[in-house]
Enzyme design. Sequence first.
Site, PDB file in Angstrom:
ATOM      1  N   GLU A 106       0.222  15.409  -6.045  1.00  0.00           N
ATOM      2  CA  GLU A 106      -0.005  13.972  -5.859  1.00  0.00           C
ATOM      3  C   GLU A 106       0.885  13.199  -6.812  1.00  0.00           C
ATOM      4  O   GLU A 106       1.140  13.639  -7.944  1.00  0.00           O
ATOM      5  CB  GLU A 106      -1.480  13.652  -6.121  1.00  0.00           C
ATOM      6  CG  GLU A 106      -1.856  12.183  -6.032  1.00  0.00           C
ATOM      7  CD  GLU A 106      -1.706  11.445  -7.358  1.00  0.00           C
ATOM      8  OE1 GLU A 106      -1.646  10.200  -7.354  1.00  0.00           O
ATOM      9  OE2 GLU A 106      -1.622  12.119  -8.422  1.00  0.00           O
ATOM     10  N   CYS A 116       6.055  11.550 -12.646  1.00  0.00           N
ATOM     11  CA  CYS A 116       7.377  11.489 -12.028  1.00  0.00           C
ATOM     12  C   CYS A 116       8.433  11.294 -13.105  1.00  0.00           C
ATOM     13  O   CYS A 116       8.340  10.391 -13.922  1.00  0.00           O
ATOM     14  CB  CYS A 116       7.429  10.333 -11.024  1.00  0.00           C
ATOM     15  SG  CYS A 116       9.021  10.108 -10.226  1.00  0.00           S
ATOM     16  N   ARG A 145      -0.516   6.286  -2.597  1.00  0.00           N
ATOM     17  CA  ARG A 145      -0.082   7.480  -3.301  1.00  0.00           C
ATOM     18  C   ARG A 145       0.461   8.483  -2.288  1.00  0.00           C
ATOM     19  O   ARG A 145       0.014   8.536  -1.146  1.00  0.00           O
ATOM     20  CB  ARG A 145      -1.240   8.116  -4.080  1.00  0.00           C
ATOM     21  CG  ARG A 145      -1.738   7.273  -5.261  1.00  0.00           C
ATOM     22  CD  ARG A 145      -0.675   7.194  -6.341  1.00  0.00           C
ATOM     23  NE  ARG A 145      -1.114   6.479  -7.521  1.00  0.00           N
ATOM     24  CZ  ARG A 145      -0.946   5.170  -7.720  1.00  0.00           C
ATOM     25  NH1 ARG A 145      -0.382   4.427  -6.764  1.00  0.00           N
ATOM     26  NH2 ARG A 145      -1.330   4.617  -8.836  1.00  0.00           N
ATOM     27  N   ARG A 178      -4.054   0.915  -2.926  1.00  0.00           N
ATOM     28  CA  ARG A 178      -3.495   1.921  -3.840  1.00  0.00           C
ATOM     29  C   ARG A 178      -2.815   3.001  -3.012  1.00  0.00           C
ATOM     30  O   ARG A 178      -3.475   3.855  -2.415  1.00  0.00           O
ATOM     31  CB  ARG A 178      -4.598   2.529  -4.706  1.00  0.00           C
ATOM     32  CG  ARG A 178      -4.099   3.429  -5.836  1.00  0.00           C
ATOM     33  CD  ARG A 178      -5.281   4.031  -6.588  1.00  0.00           C
ATOM     34  NE  ARG A 178      -4.870   4.687  -7.826  1.00  0.00           N
ATOM     35  CZ  ARG A 178      -4.777   4.097  -9.009  1.00  0.00           C
ATOM     36  NH1 ARG A 178      -5.092   2.818  -9.126  1.00  0.00           N
ATOM     37  NH2 ARG A 178      -4.398   4.771 -10.079  1.00  0.00           N
TER      38      ARG A 178
END
Length: 417
Positions: free
Chosen positions: A182, A135, A228, A226
Site C-alpha cells: 500500500e 515512497c 491510496r 483518501r
Amino acid sequence: MEQFSALRQAAGLNMQQAAALTGCAMSTAYRWENGEIEPRPEALDALRRAAGGAGGPVAPAFKFIDLFAGIGGLRRGFDAIGGHCVFTSEWDRFAQQTYRANYHDGPDHVFKGDITKVEMHEIPEHDVLLAGFPCQPFSIAGVSKKNSLGRQHGFHCDTQGTLFFDVARIIESHRPKVFLLENVKNLLSHDKGRTFAVIGRTLEEELGYRISSRVIDARCFVPQHRERIFIVGVRRDLDLKIDLSKLELPSGAAGPRLGTILHNEDGSELPSNQSFLDQEGRVSDRYTLSDKLWKYLQDYAEKHRQKGNGFGFGLTGRGDVARTLSARYHKDGSEILVDRGPGLNPRRLTPRECARLMGFDRPGQSEFLMPVSDTQAYRQFGNSVVVPVVEAMARHMQPVIKSAVAHMRAAPAVAAE
C-alpha cells in the site's frame, strides 16, 4: 478453570478475533484478558471449540507478516479473515506503544524495529506479506551500462537504499504466496512514473509474481476523501490470480458523512472518551481553534484566493466528506476543521474521532486504545490506512490465499506418493 487468555492463545486468536468469536465488545475482551472480570462460560466454551477441544489447537487459516506496521491498519483486515500475524516491524517507538496496546500476540510472534537491520533468518515463514512502505526515489541506471562494468543490476541495484528494497529482499528470500503493498496515490506519478515502473518490473520480472494494482478512495466506507494505491501479487508458480478491478466497492457518492463519526455531545459517550470531553459531555475547548490561529488560517486562505490558488483550510460540516487526514494534523488541523456554526470558531477532530474516521473504531464505538499523546495519535492515524478498505481487500483476496495455502499443504503429500 481455564482462563480467557490461555484459551485465546491456544486457539491462535488475536484480541479482535476472540472478541468477534465470543460476541463481546473489545473492551470486555480486554477485561477478560487481564483478569479484571470473570468471562462468561459460553465465551470460554467458544474458545475451547476454536482451540480444538481435547484435540488441541487448530491451525490458523494462514500466517502473515506486517511490515512498516504503524498502528496495524493493514493487519486488522487480515486478522478479520482468520490470519495469524507471526512478525511485525515498526521503527517508531510511539507507534510501537499503540500497536502493542491493541494486539496481544502469542509467543510465536516476533516484533522488530528498523526493518533495514533485520536479518532474513529472524523473519518466520509466512504465507502473506503486508507492507505499507514509504515512497522514496530510486536511482535508475541502464542495465547495459552496468553489465559493461561488471556490476550487479536489477532491484539489488535499482532500489538499493530505499525501503522498497527491504520489501523486495524479504519477498526474494521467503517467497510468500501472496503479498499486499500500500502507498500514496502519487506513487504512480512519482519521479515521472519511473518509481512505479521499477516496482512493477521488480515484482513481476525479477521476483516472479503476477500483480494487480488499483487506486481506491476510502470515501465509500468513511467520510474522508483518501486515495491510496494497493498492489497485490501472487506467486506465478501457484497459477492463481487476484484481479483488483473486480473488487466491488460501495458507491462513494452514497458513502457516510462526517456527522457519523463525531462525538455525541449529549452525555452518552462512553467513559473511555472522557479525556476528550468536558464535564457536560461536550468536546473539550482545547480542540477549538484560538482566535489567533483561526484568523491566521482565514488570512492565509484569502491571500491565496486572491492569487488564484486553492490553498486554504477545509471547513467541514456534519453532512460533508472530509479532506484527507494527514500526519501533520496536530499542527493546526487545517485540512479538517469541524464547523461549529455561525460566530463560533471551528475545532479539530479529537483523536477518537480520527480513529472512527480511519475505521479503527466504528461510528459510536471507542474500542481502539490510544496510550499516547494527542500529537502522536494524530500522526499515527494520519500515516495509517483506512481499515474498512483493507477489510474489503482482504475478503477479496481470501479465496486465493485459501487456495494457495491448501495447494502448498497438499504438495508434500503428493510428492510422497
